[in-house]
Motif scaffolding. Structure first.
Motif, short mmCIF file in Angstrom:
data_model
loop_
_atom_site.label_atom_id
_atom_site.label_comp_id
_atom_site.label_asym_id
_atom_site.label_seq_id
_atom_site.Cartn_x
_atom_site.Cartn_y
_atom_site.Cartn_z
N LEU A 1 0.69 -1.18 -0.03
CA LEU A 1 0.08 -0.02 -0.03
C LEU A 1 0.82 1.31 -0.10
CD1 LEU A 1 -2.59 -1.27 2.64
CD2 LEU A 1 -3.03 -0.62 0.19
N GLY B 1 -1.19 6.89 0.48
CA GLY B 1 -2.60 7.12 0.77
C GLY B 1 -3.05 8.62 0.40
N ARG C 1 -8.66 5.72 3.08
CA ARG C 1 -7.97 5.17 4.24
C ARG C 1 -7.81 6.02 5.40
NH1 ARG C 1 -2.58 3.73 3.14
NH2 ARG C 1 -2.69 3.72 1.16
N GLU D 1 -8.96 5.88 -3.39
CA GLU D 1 -7.83 5.44 -3.57
C GLU D 1 -7.71 4.73 -4.87
OE1 GLU D 1 -5.30 6.10 -1.07
OE2 GLU D 1 -6.51 6.59 0.43
N GLU E 1 -8.12 -1.29 -2.23
CA GLU E 1 -7.90 -1.00 -1.26
C GLU E 1 -9.10 -1.36 -0.37
OE1 GLU E 1 -5.36 2.26 0.08
OE2 GLU E 1 -4.40 2.31 -1.88
N PHE F 1 -5.69 -3.15 6.93
CA PHE F 1 -5.87 -2.60 5.87
C PHE F 1 -5.25 -3.47 4.60
CE2 PHE F 1 -5.03 1.10 8.72
CZ PHE F 1 -6.24 1.78 8.32
N ARG F 2 -6.38 -3.70 3.57
CA ARG F 2 -5.78 -5.05 2.96
C ARG F 2 -6.06 -4.49 1.43
NH1 ARG F 2 -9.80 -9.66 4.98
NH2 ARG F 2 -11.26 -8.37 3.88
N LEU F 3 -5.66 -5.52 0.53
CA LEU F 3 -5.84 -5.38 -0.96
C LEU F 3 -6.70 -6.66 -1.44
CD1 LEU F 3 -2.46 -4.34 -2.21
CD2 LEU F 3 -4.40 -2.94 -2.49
#
Length: 221
Positions: free
Chosen positions: A100, A103, A151, A182, A190, A201-203
């Motif tokens: 990531l 942001g 985020r 984002e 995201e 916090f992920r993808l």
């Protein structure tokens, strides 16, 4: 002072002026959140109008009946950055995908920004990341509400919600919030969630539009 302003002040003062979050605000040199500070700093009629406009605009969304809109305080990221792992002063280190980027940050350099957005456990379900960014019905109060689906804003919401974080497995249902504000990272979208006491916090896949995928439309006040 009307009911909206009074209840908003009570919520914000309680959230940001008690417990470890209050210590964090003090230690990072942010102005203390008091009723006087809030009343002197922000445009409350505009905040109320934006909150009402969001509620009405997205009233037809899936799961709209579980969504609570209101006002959220977002700290200056140079002092308290909610776009990534929360500071070690707070328990339970977060989980942060190392791919990531930094942001998106809200514009301006004020120590606190006020945003009208989702403030409860769940946002509305409006499809996948791809569905949201290609739609044409997100303008509220003259702003594209997708711009602030970020985020930073969601991370501030986690702090403000305190003991009842959003998108958490301990809520009545587990959800995750997509961040169409984002850009994709390596073709993945995201999102944020709270699992096993950790902010994550992920993808994930940008076409994942299941019911647990939520968004948080927002208007900068």
């Amino acid at each position: 002072m009307n009911d909206f302003v009074a209840s908003s002040l009570d919520r914000l003062v309680t959230a940001w002026s008690t417990g470890p979050v209050a210590d964090l605000v003090r230690d990072r040199g942010l102005p203390a959140i008091t009723r006087e500070y809030l009343l002197d700093t922000f445009a409350w009629q505009r905040a109320e109008d934006a909150t009402r406009a969001l509620t009405e605009h997205f009233a037809g969304a899936r799961f709209a009946d579980e969504v609570e809109y209101g006002v959220l305080l977002v700290p200056d990221p140079s002092k308290l950055d909610t776009r990534g792992p929360l500071p070690r002063e707070l328990p339970s280190p977060d989980v942060f995908d190392e791919r990531l980027p930094a942001g998106v940050a809200l514009p301006g350099d004020r120590p606190w920004q006020l945003v009208a957005t989702v403030i409860g456990s769940y946002g509305p379900s409006l499809g996948s990341y791809n569905d949201v960014i290609t739609a044409d019905d997100f303008i509220v109060d003259g702003q594209d509400t997708r711009q602030w689906m970020t985020r930073q804003v969601w991370g501030a919401r986690v702090l403000q919600c305190g003991a009842t974080p959003p998108d958490c497995e301990n809520n009545e249902r587990w959800t995750f919030t997509l961040f169409p504000g984002e850009d994709l990272v390596d073709g993945q979208a995201e999102s944020g969630t709270v699992l096993k006491g950790k902010v994550r916090f992920r993808l994930g896949k940008p076409d994942r539009g299941i019911g647990s995928a939520r968004v948080a439309p927002a208007v900068l006040v």
